[in-house]
Design a protein around this motif. Sequence first.
Motif, short mmCIF file in Angstrom:
data_model
loop_
_atom_site.label_atom_id
_atom_site.label_comp_id
_atom_site.label_asym_id
_atom_site.label_seq_id
_atom_site.Cartn_x
_atom_site.Cartn_y
_atom_site.Cartn_z
N SER A 198 0.83 -1.21 0.00
CA SER A 198 0.00 0.00 0.00
C SER A 198 0.86 1.25 0.00
CB SER A 198 -0.93 0.01 1.22
OG SER A 198 -1.83 -1.07 1.18
N LEU A 199 1.90 1.23 0.81
CA LEU A 199 2.79 2.38 0.89
C LEU A 199 3.54 2.59 -0.42
CD1 LEU A 199 3.93 4.62 2.65
CD2 LEU A 199 5.65 3.01 3.51
N ARG A 200 4.03 1.51 -1.00
CA ARG A 200 4.77 1.60 -2.27
C ARG A 200 3.85 2.10 -3.40
NH1 ARG A 200 5.56 -2.05 -6.54
NH2 ARG A 200 7.51 -1.78 -7.70
N SER A 212 3.53 13.10 3.53
CA SER A 212 2.32 12.29 3.62
C SER A 212 2.43 11.03 2.76
CB SER A 212 1.09 13.10 3.19
OG SER A 212 1.13 13.38 1.79
N LEU A 213 3.19 11.10 1.67
CA LEU A 213 3.34 9.94 0.81
C LEU A 213 4.14 8.82 1.47
CD1 LEU A 213 4.04 11.68 -2.63
CD2 LEU A 213 2.02 10.32 -2.02
N SER A 214 4.89 9.15 2.51
CA SER A 214 5.69 8.13 3.20
C SER A 214 4.93 7.49 4.34
CB SER A 214 6.98 8.75 3.75
OG SER A 214 6.69 9.63 4.82
N LEU A 215 3.66 7.88 4.52
CA LEU A 215 2.84 7.37 5.61
C LEU A 215 1.57 6.75 5.05
CD1 LEU A 215 3.19 10.53 7.87
CD2 LEU A 215 4.56 8.44 7.99
N LEU A 216 0.81 6.09 5.92
CA LEU A 216 -0.42 5.45 5.49
C LEU A 216 -1.56 5.77 6.46
CD1 LEU A 216 0.78 1.93 4.31
CD2 LEU A 216 -0.25 3.70 2.90
N PRO A 217 -2.81 5.59 6.01
CA PRO A 217 -3.96 5.88 6.86
C PRO A 217 -4.03 5.00 8.10
CG PRO A 217 -4.61 5.71 4.56
CD PRO A 217 -3.20 5.21 4.66
N HIS A 218 -4.86 5.42 9.03
CA HIS A 218 -5.01 4.76 10.33
C HIS A 218 -5.35 3.27 10.19
CE1 HIS A 218 -6.33 4.37 14.57
NE2 HIS A 218 -7.26 3.58 14.06
N ASP A 219 -6.25 2.92 9.29
CA ASP A 219 -6.70 1.53 9.21
C ASP A 219 -5.59 0.59 8.77
OD1 ASP A 219 -6.70 2.72 6.71
OD2 ASP A 219 -8.27 1.42 5.93
N VAL A 220 -4.67 1.08 7.93
CA VAL A 220 -3.56 0.24 7.49
C VAL A 220 -2.58 0.04 8.63
CG1 VAL A 220 -1.74 -0.05 5.78
CG2 VAL A 220 -3.86 1.12 5.16
N TYR A 221 -2.33 1.09 9.39
CA TYR A 221 -1.47 0.96 10.57
C TYR A 221 -2.06 -0.06 11.54
CZ TYR A 221 1.67 4.91 9.72
OH TYR A 221 2.63 5.74 9.22
N SER A 222 -3.37 0.00 11.71
CA SER A 222 -4.03 -0.86 12.68
C SER A 222 -3.83 -2.33 12.33
CB SER A 222 -5.53 -0.53 12.72
OG SER A 222 -6.18 -1.34 13.67
N THR A 223 -3.98 -2.68 11.04
CA THR A 223 -3.79 -4.06 10.61
C THR A 223 -2.37 -4.53 10.89
OG1 THR A 223 -5.44 -3.80 8.87
CG2 THR A 223 -3.89 -5.63 8.63
N TRP A 224 -1.41 -3.69 10.54
CA TRP A 224 -0.01 -4.06 10.76
C TRP A 224 0.29 -4.16 12.25
CZ3 TRP A 224 4.74 -0.48 10.79
CH2 TRP A 224 5.90 -1.24 10.79
N TYR A 225 -0.26 -3.26 13.02
CA TYR A 225 -0.04 -3.25 14.47
C TYR A 225 -0.49 -4.57 15.09
CZ TYR A 225 -0.88 -1.99 19.38
OH TYR A 225 -0.91 -1.96 20.75
N ASP A 226 -1.70 -5.01 14.75
CA ASP A 226 -2.22 -6.25 15.31
C ASP A 226 -1.34 -7.44 14.94
OD1 ASP A 226 -4.31 -4.85 16.39
OD2 ASP A 226 -5.69 -5.28 14.74
N GLU A 227 -0.90 -7.46 13.69
CA GLU A 227 -0.07 -8.56 13.21
C GLU A 227 1.28 -8.56 13.91
OE1 GLU A 227 3.33 -9.85 10.97
OE2 GLU A 227 2.62 -7.80 10.75
N GLU A 228 1.87 -7.38 14.08
CA GLU A 228 3.17 -7.28 14.72
C GLU A 228 3.10 -7.67 16.19
OE1 GLU A 228 6.42 -4.99 13.41
OE2 GLU A 228 5.89 -6.76 12.27
N ILE A 229 2.03 -7.28 16.86
CA ILE A 229 1.86 -7.65 18.27
C ILE A 229 1.78 -9.17 18.39
CG2 ILE A 229 0.15 -7.71 20.14
CD1 ILE A 229 1.77 -5.24 20.25
#
Length: 287
Positions: free
Chosen positions: A126-128, A243-260
Amino acid sequence: VHFTFFFLFLIFCTMHLIIIEGNISSGKTTLAKQLETELGYSVFLEPTITNPYLVKYYAEPRKYGLKMQLWLLRQRFRAYLAALSHIAETGQGVILDRSIYSDWVFAEKNRRDGNISEEGFAYYSSLRSQMLAALPLPSLALYLDVPASLCHSRVHNLRKRECESTIPLEYLEGLAVCYERCNEELSKVGVPLVDLDWSEFGESTTVGAQVKSVVAAGRETGARGIVTDEVKQLLDDSERLHSLSLLPHDVYSTWYDEEIDEGLHSNLPYAEFEAEEKARGQKEIAG
């Protein structure tokens, strides 16, 4: 009249962005430096020496795979922007030693090897995609085609970098497979791709002549490496670049849960994690 024609020809042949791609130790940097003299372009080298994750990644690829890939993605985005800025400011063409386009090759290999989860890869993709949508295509891609076995020999017998001492042949073979798909995608979007047999290296003068031929012929790509008004506006918009180097809240949330779940970062409350990751992204893109 002759001077005007020569001046326009010079601009047409230099205000372009060329990317050199290929497996590890295929000879990209050497060719880039040779073409710098041959074509009168400026060379932007791949950020490998300063990579803060490289040694850690080779030691613990599953722990550092995604973190390193995100760092590299942002660095290659910065390098592409820097190349565009250089062209805009000087009119001189630029050669990139690997690019944001082939960054996917290493991310995909990490995904296939299980070093980056599907959720993490979706975050990366998504970021790329967000970054690529804002960038003009390169004028030309040069791919150095070298058998993985020969690259492996060069890594261990020619380059002899300590951090690469454990790279197995299977890893380079996997990168070669991923590069095939990457090259297909470049061709699909209209980037002229020159495949060079670089098993015994080659003559930079011959490659330089090929580059001049492709650029001069146009092939409807003559303007792609030239900085347009739209690109200039992007380069001047620091807020958008961040802003192009970042992503919306929902994408962070998915990654956060997976990383935890994987225990790959400290168990921060989500709000703190998101703020920390955004700050890291802004720092990396700002340099």
